[in-house]
Design a protein around this motif. Sequence first.
Motif, mmCIF file in Angstrom:
data_model
loop_
_atom_site.group_PDB
_atom_site.id
_atom_site.type_symbol
_atom_site.label_atom_id
_atom_site.label_comp_id
_atom_site.label_asym_id
_atom_site.label_seq_id
_atom_site.Cartn_x
_atom_site.Cartn_y
_atom_site.Cartn_z
ATOM 1 N N HIS A 170 6.748 10.205 8.619
ATOM 2 C CA HIS A 170 7.169 9.618 9.899
ATOM 3 C C HIS A 170 6.071 8.744 10.492
ATOM 4 O O HIS A 170 6.371 7.710 11.103
ATOM 5 C CB HIS A 170 7.585 10.723 10.870
ATOM 6 N N GLU A 171 4.800 9.126 10.351
ATOM 7 C CA GLU A 171 3.715 8.244 10.799
ATOM 8 C C GLU A 171 3.689 6.952 9.988
ATOM 9 O O GLU A 171 3.357 5.881 10.511
ATOM 10 C CB GLU A 171 2.358 8.941 10.679
ATOM 11 N N ARG A 172 4.049 7.053 8.711
ATOM 12 C CA ARG A 172 4.038 5.853 7.869
ATOM 13 C C ARG A 172 5.076 4.825 8.321
ATOM 14 O O ARG A 172 4.976 3.639 7.969
ATOM 15 C CB ARG A 172 4.262 6.228 6.402
ATOM 16 N N ARG A 173 6.059 5.277 9.106
ATOM 17 C CA ARG A 173 7.061 4.324 9.592
ATOM 18 C C ARG A 173 6.404 3.190 10.372
ATOM 19 O O ARG A 173 6.666 2.004 10.126
ATOM 20 C CB ARG A 173 8.083 5.038 10.486
ATOM 21 N N ILE A 174 5.526 3.534 11.308
ATOM 22 C CA ILE A 174 4.892 2.492 12.126
ATOM 23 C C ILE A 174 3.815 1.759 11.341
ATOM 24 O O ILE A 174 3.646 0.547 11.473
ATOM 25 C CB ILE A 174 4.321 3.082 13.440
ATOM 26 N N LEU A 175 3.096 2.476 10.474
ATOM 27 C CA LEU A 175 2.040 1.833 9.698
ATOM 28 C C LEU A 175 2.618 0.816 8.724
ATOM 29 O O LEU A 175 2.056 -0.266 8.533
ATOM 30 C CB LEU A 175 1.230 2.896 8.950
ATOM 31 N N GLU A 176 3.753 1.139 8.115
ATOM 32 C CA GLU A 176 4.395 0.207 7.192
ATOM 33 C C GLU A 176 5.032 -0.958 7.938
ATOM 34 O O GLU A 176 5.001 -2.113 7.476
ATOM 35 C CB GLU A 176 5.444 0.945 6.361
ATOM 36 N N LYS A 177 5.626 -0.663 9.112
ATOM 37 C CA LYS A 177 6.269 -1.724 9.890
ATOM 38 C C LYS A 177 5.255 -2.787 10.304
ATOM 39 O O LYS A 177 5.564 -3.982 10.336
ATOM 40 C CB LYS A 177 6.946 -1.129 11.122
ATOM 41 N N LEU A 178 4.033 -2.357 10.589
ATOM 42 C CA LEU A 178 2.980 -3.272 11.016
ATOM 43 C C LEU A 178 2.101 -3.711 9.851
ATOM 44 O O LEU A 178 1.021 -4.264 10.052
ATOM 45 C CB LEU A 178 2.138 -2.612 12.111
ATOM 46 N N ASP A 179 2.579 -3.441 8.640
ATOM 47 C CA ASP A 179 1.956 -3.963 7.421
ATOM 48 C C ASP A 179 0.478 -3.581 7.316
ATOM 49 O O ASP A 179 -0.360 -4.379 6.884
ATOM 50 C CB ASP A 179 2.111 -5.490 7.375
ATOM 51 N N GLY A 180 0.165 -2.353 7.730
ATOM 52 C CA GLY A 180 -1.199 -1.862 7.578
ATOM 53 C C GLY A 180 -2.200 -2.442 8.559
ATOM 54 O O GLY A 180 -3.406 -2.168 8.446
ATOM 55 N N GLN A 181 -1.748 -3.234 9.526
ATOM 56 C CA GLN A 181 -2.663 -3.820 10.500
ATOM 57 C C GLN A 181 -2.970 -2.870 11.656
ATOM 58 O O GLN A 181 -3.786 -3.164 12.521
ATOM 59 C CB GLN A 181 -2.071 -5.126 11.054
ATOM 60 N N TYR A 182 -2.294 -1.735 11.668
ATOM 61 C CA TYR A 182 -2.466 -0.742 12.725
ATOM 62 C C TYR A 182 -2.922 0.544 12.054
ATOM 63 O O TYR A 182 -2.356 0.958 11.031
ATOM 64 C CB TYR A 182 -1.120 -0.528 13.421
ATOM 65 N N ASP A 183 -3.963 1.172 12.559
ATOM 66 C CA ASP A 183 -4.503 2.379 11.959
ATOM 67 C C ASP A 183 -3.926 3.608 12.650
ATOM 68 O O ASP A 183 -3.550 3.552 13.822
ATOM 69 C CB ASP A 183 -6.037 2.377 12.091
ATOM 70 N N ILE A 184 -3.873 4.741 11.922
ATOM 71 C CA ILE A 184 -3.342 5.961 12.514
ATOM 72 C C ILE A 184 -4.154 6.387 13.728
ATOM 73 O O ILE A 184 -3.631 6.975 14.673
ATOM 74 C CB ILE A 184 -3.267 7.094 11.455
ATOM 75 N N ASN A 185 -5.448 6.063 13.748
ATOM 76 C CA ASN A 185 -6.259 6.392 14.926
ATOM 77 C C ASN A 185 -5.878 5.540 16.130
ATOM 78 O O ASN A 185 -6.015 5.976 17.272
ATOM 79 C CB ASN A 185 -7.746 6.236 14.604
ATOM 80 N N ASP A 186 -5.376 4.331 15.894
ATOM 81 C CA ASP A 186 -4.858 3.507 16.991
ATOM 82 C C ASP A 186 -3.607 4.142 17.580
ATOM 83 O O ASP A 186 -3.380 4.114 18.793
ATOM 84 C CB ASP A 186 -4.530 2.097 16.502
ATOM 85 N N VAL A 187 -2.773 4.721 16.701
ATOM 86 C CA VAL A 187 -1.575 5.417 17.163
ATOM 87 C C VAL A 187 -1.957 6.589 18.054
ATOM 88 O O VAL A 187 -1.407 6.790 19.136
ATOM 89 C CB VAL A 187 -0.736 5.904 15.965
ATOM 90 N N LEU A 188 -2.920 7.379 17.594
ATOM 91 C CA LEU A 188 -3.356 8.538 18.364
ATOM 92 C C LEU A 188 -4.005 8.146 19.681
ATOM 93 O O LEU A 188 -3.846 8.835 20.691
ATOM 94 C CB LEU A 188 -4.348 9.361 17.541
ATOM 95 N N ALA A 189 -4.740 7.049 19.686
ATOM 96 C CA ALA A 189 -5.416 6.613 20.911
ATOM 97 C C ALA A 189 -4.428 6.330 22.029
ATOM 98 O O ALA A 189 -4.763 6.444 23.214
ATOM 99 C CB ALA A 189 -6.268 5.382 20.630
#
Length: 226
Positions: free
Chosen positions: A85-104
């Motif tokens: 489920h976290e990969r949904r946003i990371l893939e949508k943004l083509d890897g330009q967004y890091d999981i730590n950005d999501v958590l922040a």
Amino acid sequence: IVIGDVQLPTTDYDFAMLPCMVAKKHLRKPRRLIISGDLYNMDAWSKYPSIISTPTWEMEREAARNLLTIYAQTFDEMWMLSGNHERRILEKLDGQYDINDVLAASLPSGKVKATVLDRCTVNTSKGKYTVLHGDNYAKKSLNNADEWAQKFQTNIISHHEHHTAIGMDRYDRYYIVNNGGLFDSKKMSYVQVKSNTCAGMSQGFTMVKNGHPYLFGKFTDWNKWI
């Protein structure tokens, strides 16, 4: 304590408080928490078309902020793995967004250490554990956990399949655990709207103490533990 498949905001919040209660009573400081993927649902970033209204990304962020703030009052250290489920946003943004950005966006940075990986290794007095959010599904509980035990040659605590079960691997060498989740399946549109032959979704979480895993779920005698 190992949790996963929280799937905010479609979470059983009463059940989600139990890891804190078990940790406070049975673990000495520093208390540690591993969130083994799918903290979020990421409905807004799903590749599957919505047929009914789903929670917004803003609602998920707020739910995560509230829950992680509560967890931070019990756990001195918190780590988070990435699930599908976290990969949904990371893939949508083509890897330009890091999981730590999501958590922040959910909690001030530094409270939780996150990785894009779906697994980590934990060293204990009874050997290594691989905690993972796998990419495979089996209807029968512990099947994949047994396979991972052979692959990694470690004890296993696994997520993604929504099973809750504990046992030993086929050669009686390693603990294998299907760790369930903190979700409330009645709140999940993709579960309730469509009928399928998948196994039922089961809640659970695990405490590892002195190297031994203790699995908690609907079968637990809570009077004994809290």
